[in-house]
Design an enzyme around this catalytic site. Sequence first.
Site, short mmCIF file in Angstrom:
data_model
loop_
_atom_site.label_atom_id
_atom_site.label_comp_id
_atom_site.label_asym_id
_atom_site.label_seq_id
_atom_site.Cartn_x
_atom_site.Cartn_y
_atom_site.Cartn_z
N HIS A 154 2.03 2.83 9.07
CA HIS A 154 1.83 3.97 8.17
C HIS A 154 1.79 5.27 8.97
O HIS A 154 2.29 6.30 8.52
CB HIS A 154 0.51 3.81 7.40
CG HIS A 154 0.54 2.64 6.48
ND1 HIS A 154 0.69 2.76 5.13
CD2 HIS A 154 0.49 1.31 6.73
CE1 HIS A 154 0.72 1.56 4.57
NE2 HIS A 154 0.59 0.66 5.53
N ASP A 158 -0.97 9.08 1.93
CA ASP A 158 -0.39 7.74 1.86
C ASP A 158 -0.72 7.15 0.49
O ASP A 158 -1.90 7.18 0.07
CB ASP A 158 -1.02 6.90 2.98
CG ASP A 158 -0.32 5.59 3.22
OD1 ASP A 158 0.02 4.91 2.24
OD2 ASP A 158 -0.15 5.23 4.40
N THR A 163 5.29 4.36 2.18
CA THR A 163 5.84 3.87 3.46
C THR A 163 6.59 2.56 3.28
O THR A 163 7.11 2.01 4.25
CB THR A 163 4.72 3.68 4.50
OG1 THR A 163 3.78 2.73 3.98
CG2 THR A 163 4.03 4.97 4.85
N HIS A 170 10.19 -9.37 12.03
CA HIS A 170 9.41 -9.74 10.85
C HIS A 170 9.82 -8.90 9.64
O HIS A 170 9.33 -9.13 8.56
CB HIS A 170 7.92 -9.56 11.15
CG HIS A 170 7.48 -8.12 11.25
ND1 HIS A 170 8.14 -7.18 12.02
CD2 HIS A 170 6.44 -7.46 10.68
CE1 HIS A 170 7.52 -6.01 11.91
NE2 HIS A 170 6.48 -6.16 11.10
#
Length: 409
Positions: free
Chosen positions: A22, A115, A137, A351
Amino acid sequence: MKMQNKAKKPHVLIFPFPGQGHINPMLQFAKRLHSKGVKVTMVPTVFLSKSSFFDSSASIDLCIISDGFDEGGFEQADTPDAYLSTFWNVGPKSLAALIKKLGHTAHPVDALVYDTMLPWALDVAKQFGISSAAFFTQSCAVNSVYYHVYKGHLQLPLRGSHVSLPAMPPLHVSELPSFVAIFGLYRAWFDVLVDQFSNIDEADWVFFNHFYELEPEVVDWMSKFWNVMTVGPTIPSIYLDKRLENDKDYGMNMFKPNVTACMSWLSGKPKDSVVYVSFGSVASLGIEQMEEIAWALKDRNGYFLWVVRGTEKPKLPHNYVKETSHKGLVVTWCPQLEVLSHESVGCFLTHCGFNSTLEALSLGVPMLALPQWTDQCTNAKHIEDVWRIGIRARPDEKGIVRKEISYGA
Ligand code: UDP
C-alpha cells in the site's frame, strides 16, 4: 511595483494502510504530486516510521499517526481483529489531531488522499471540510467483486462454479479473491475490503493505481458512479517516463534490502538466465509448497534469485542455501525493480501481488503465477487470460503446485 504573493502551494496528506504493497504506490503517487509543485505529506503509523528503511532523497515530508500499536505494529496485536478494531478506534482520533495541528501552521491541509482500506479517513476529511480522494491499491476487477458483495448483488456463500459480473470476464470461483471464494475464512480482512465502499460515494475523486487500457471496461463501468481517475502504474519514474530525476526506488522498505549482494550476483549472469522468485511482503507458504519450489529451482538447469523473508526461512530444506549456492542466491529482501529490470532476469515466479504484477508488466518480464491468497488469484487469471503476460502454475488436488509443474486448465 511589488509582485503579489505567490499563490500558496496546496497541501495534500497521503494516508496509506501500513503495509508495503500500500505504501509503495501511494508514496510514488506522492512523489509525482510533489514534482508538480504540491506540498505533500505522507502519513505512516508510528511503528512503521520507527521500523522502516526510508530513502531520504524522496523529499516527501512525514507526519505520523498512531494505529494503537506503536511498539510492534500488526505483529503486536493478537489477531487481525484486535489490530483492526484498535486501529479503527485510535486512527480517526489520531488523524483528526494531526489535521487540526497542521491547521495552526503555515500549511493547513487542503486535501486528503486516503487508502480505501481506511474508509474512516474520508469521514475525518469531511469533518474538516477538506477535499478527498479515495486511492485503490488493488485492481479494478478485484474492487468490482467487493463492490458487488457490498451491494448484495453477489450473495455469499457462493453457489455454482462461476460468477458473471458486469464488464468482467466470467470468473471461476477459484479466480475470485480468496476472501470471497472461501467465505468466512479471514473474516476481518473480508469486512475491511467490503467496507471500502461504505462511504465512497462521498469522495470527491476515486483513484486507481493503473492505466485505463489495462481494464477499460471495468473503469468505464465504475466511472458511471464516481469521479474516476487512473493514476498508475505508480512505478518509480526511471522505469517509465524518466520525468523525475534519480527516481529509481519507491523510497521506503519494511525489510532491509540486500542491494549489493543481489546486484553483484546478477551482474555476472547471462541474459535471461535467472528466475526471480518472490511472494511479496505478507504471503506465508506451507512447508510442503516451499519444498516443492526449492526442489524445482534446484533441479532446474539455470540460476535463481529467491526472496525468502526471515520468518519463512525455517521452511527451507536443511542446508538448502549452501547446497544450491553455485546456482542460487537466497535473500531476505531485494531491490525488486532493479532486479526485474536486470537483463539476466528472464522470468518472475510471483505470488501476483498487484504491485509486483504492474512492475513485471511495466518492465516486460514474463510471469509464472503462483497466487496464494486475497486478490492474487484474480490477478493471476488476468495475467494469463486477459493481459496474456504470463502463465499460471496449476495446483494439485491438495492445493500444492508440484515441482513437475503443470500448466493450462
Ligand atoms: N518488493 C521489494 N523487494 C522484495 C519483494 C518485494 O521491494 O524483495 C516490493 C515489490 O517491488 C512491490 C512490493 O514490495 O512493490 C510488494 O507489493 P505486492 O503488491 O506485489 O505484494 P504484497 O507484498 O502486498 O503481497
